[in-house]
Write a protein that holds these residues in place. Sequence first.
Motif, mmCIF file in Angstrom:
data_model
loop_
_atom_site.group_PDB
_atom_site.id
_atom_site.type_symbol
_atom_site.label_atom_id
_atom_site.label_comp_id
_atom_site.label_asym_id
_atom_site.label_seq_id
_atom_site.Cartn_x
_atom_site.Cartn_y
_atom_site.Cartn_z
ATOM 1 N N ILE A 1 0.835 -1.201 0.000
ATOM 2 C CA ILE A 1 0.000 0.000 0.000
ATOM 3 C C ILE A 1 0.869 1.250 0.000
ATOM 4 N N ILE A 2 1.915 1.247 0.815
ATOM 5 C CA ILE A 2 2.804 2.417 0.879
ATOM 6 C C ILE A 2 3.477 2.652 -0.461
ATOM 7 N N THR A 3 3.869 1.571 -1.142
ATOM 8 C CA THR A 3 4.465 1.718 -2.472
ATOM 9 C C THR A 3 3.485 2.394 -3.427
ATOM 10 N N SER A 4 2.221 1.965 -3.392
ATOM 11 C CA SER A 4 1.194 2.578 -4.250
ATOM 12 C C SER A 4 0.983 4.040 -3.887
ATOM 13 N N VAL A 5 0.932 4.332 -2.599
ATOM 14 C CA VAL A 5 0.704 5.709 -2.138
ATOM 15 C C VAL A 5 1.873 6.611 -2.525
ATOM 16 N N LEU A 6 3.078 6.097 -2.441
ATOM 17 C CA LEU A 6 4.247 6.890 -2.839
ATOM 18 C C LEU A 6 4.191 7.241 -4.327
ATOM 19 N N ARG A 7 3.728 6.316 -5.143
ATOM 20 C CA ARG A 7 3.571 6.603 -6.574
ATOM 21 C C ARG A 7 2.537 7.704 -6.792
ATOM 22 N N ILE A 8 1.416 7.600 -6.063
ATOM 23 C CA ILE A 8 0.355 8.611 -6.168
ATOM 24 C C ILE A 8 0.879 9.976 -5.723
ATOM 25 N N ALA A 9 1.567 9.988 -4.576
ATOM 26 C CA ALA A 9 2.083 11.248 -4.032
ATOM 27 C C ALA A 9 3.109 11.881 -4.958
ATOM 28 N N GLN A 10 3.926 11.051 -5.612
ATOM 29 C CA GLN A 10 4.934 11.599 -6.516
ATOM 30 C C GLN A 10 4.292 12.219 -7.751
ATOM 31 N N LYS A 11 3.265 11.565 -8.280
ATOM 32 C CA LYS A 11 2.571 12.116 -9.452
ATOM 33 C C LYS A 11 1.878 13.428 -9.124
ATOM 34 N N ARG A 12 1.407 13.549 -7.877
ATOM 35 C CA ARG A 12 0.675 14.742 -7.462
ATOM 36 C C ARG A 12 1.587 15.808 -6.838
ATOM 37 N N PHE A 13 2.861 15.485 -6.689
ATOM 38 C CA PHE A 13 3.807 16.388 -6.031
ATOM 39 C C PHE A 13 3.360 16.697 -4.595
ATOM 40 N N ASP A 14 2.857 15.672 -3.896
ATOM 41 C CA ASP A 14 2.493 15.821 -2.486
ATOM 42 C C ASP A 14 3.742 15.545 -1.640
ATOM 43 N N ILE A 15 4.495 16.584 -1.391
ATOM 44 C CA ILE A 15 5.814 16.446 -0.783
ATOM 45 C C ILE A 15 5.739 15.920 0.646
ATOM 46 N N GLU A 16 4.767 16.392 1.409
ATOM 47 C CA GLU A 16 4.670 15.952 2.812
ATOM 48 C C GLU A 16 4.469 14.445 2.903
ATOM 49 N N LEU B 1 -2.496 6.542 5.953
ATOM 50 C CA LEU B 1 -2.678 6.104 4.570
ATOM 51 C C LEU B 1 -4.123 6.310 4.116
ATOM 52 N N MET B 2 -5.066 5.885 4.973
ATOM 53 C CA MET B 2 -6.474 6.001 4.626
ATOM 54 C C MET B 2 -6.894 7.452 4.486
ATOM 55 N N ASP B 3 -6.457 8.296 5.418
ATOM 56 C CA ASP B 3 -6.804 9.721 5.360
ATOM 57 C C ASP B 3 -6.312 10.346 4.052
ATOM 58 N N TYR B 4 -5.089 10.021 3.687
ATOM 59 C CA TYR B 4 -4.525 10.594 2.457
ATOM 60 C C TYR B 4 -5.292 10.121 1.229
ATOM 61 N N LEU B 5 -5.545 8.821 1.144
ATOM 62 C CA LEU B 5 -6.234 8.273 -0.019
ATOM 63 C C LEU B 5 -7.655 8.815 -0.146
ATOM 64 N N VAL B 6 -8.354 8.922 0.990
ATOM 65 C CA VAL B 6 -9.719 9.452 0.965
ATOM 66 C C VAL B 6 -9.717 10.917 0.528
ATOM 67 N N ASN B 7 -8.750 11.688 1.013
ATOM 68 C CA ASN B 7 -8.651 13.096 0.605
ATOM 69 C C ASN B 7 -8.394 13.235 -0.892
ATOM 70 N N VAL B 8 -7.500 12.382 -1.401
ATOM 71 C CA VAL B 8 -7.212 12.410 -2.838
ATOM 72 C C VAL B 8 -8.450 12.021 -3.633
ATOM 73 N N GLU B 9 -9.141 10.974 -3.169
ATOM 74 C CA GLU B 9 -10.368 10.539 -3.845
ATOM 75 C C GLU B 9 -11.395 11.664 -3.869
ATOM 76 N N ASN B 10 -11.571 12.340 -2.738
ATOM 77 C CA ASN B 10 -12.556 13.413 -2.655
ATOM 78 C C ASN B 10 -12.204 14.588 -3.565
ATOM 79 N N GLU B 11 -10.938 14.907 -3.641
ATOM 80 C CA GLU B 11 -10.504 15.972 -4.545
ATOM 81 C C GLU B 11 -10.847 15.625 -5.991
ATOM 82 N N MET B 12 -10.593 14.374 -6.351
ATOM 83 C CA MET B 12 -10.879 13.946 -7.722
ATOM 84 C C MET B 12 -12.379 13.919 -7.988
ATOM 85 N N LEU B 13 -13.164 13.524 -6.973
ATOM 86 C CA LEU B 13 -14.611 13.520 -7.131
ATOM 87 C C LEU B 13 -15.150 14.945 -7.265
#
Length: 272
Positions: A23-38, A173-185
């Motif tokens: 999951i962390i590997t997937s999240v790191l890929r997502i964060a890198q594409k979005r430039f989510d530095i934190e 992890l869940m908080d970040y993914l849900v926030n990203v999902e909501n932004e996209m929605l």
Amino acid sequence: MELHIIQSTIKELESSSFNINNIITSVLRIAQKRFDIEELLFFKLLRIKITSEGNKGVFEDVKKIAFRKRMSVEEYEQLCNKVYLLTLEVRKTNWYDEKSQKMLNDRIIPYTISEIILDLDHHQSLLEDNKVPEGLASLDAFYANESKQKLDNALYNHIFNYKTILNRIKDRLMDYLVNVENEMLQEKEIDIMDVKTELQLLIQEGYTVKQKCYVRSNGEFYGDYISGEDYVAWLQECKIFIKKILMIEKYMMNSLSKQIMQMGMDKMFFGS
């Protein structure tokens, strides 16, 4: 980035058999594409053992991406310090030391996530195998039980702390993914009817889970209750749904404010 990738990652994280490293590997890929530095800093630091060299390597690695986002050196250094302290909070425990038989408050667990998982499994195996041999004399049995209890106390404490750390990481992890999902929605102008449909499905699923996981008590100590993996999974879905609703409300209020401001601007121009 496709929405279904985010949602499938959330679904994987909801499952009882999820692999946190994957999951962390997937999240790191997502964060890198979005430039989510934190998030890049946070999860990269948690994957390594705490050392000066290791931390410096992460900071140098992410710095290239941060500068592509046009962050200043000062902003990036401040963020690195902030995130490093956040990771220490995740690793902080009240650790029982079996040698001194004392609680070490605010002890930082420096291990990698993989090491924590391996040590957790090892501790659980030790706990299962920690039994008093049968057929001992009374005095021998007394000392054996005393020794078992001391080891059990340490093992229970360590297991609890390891699980707490992993749960903290899972929540982040869940908080970040849900926030990203909501932004996209929100970018897709989410339809409120979809939310109503999702709520109805959750309610219907709740009745099914209740029937499946309902446990009738013998009435001696406590009343009837609901328990089980399906119930825990349903609660997690409700938690995600509530976070989604809060994000939608925030988005709707922002949109309404903009409309009101625009109406005020139109009125001003109309009356001039």
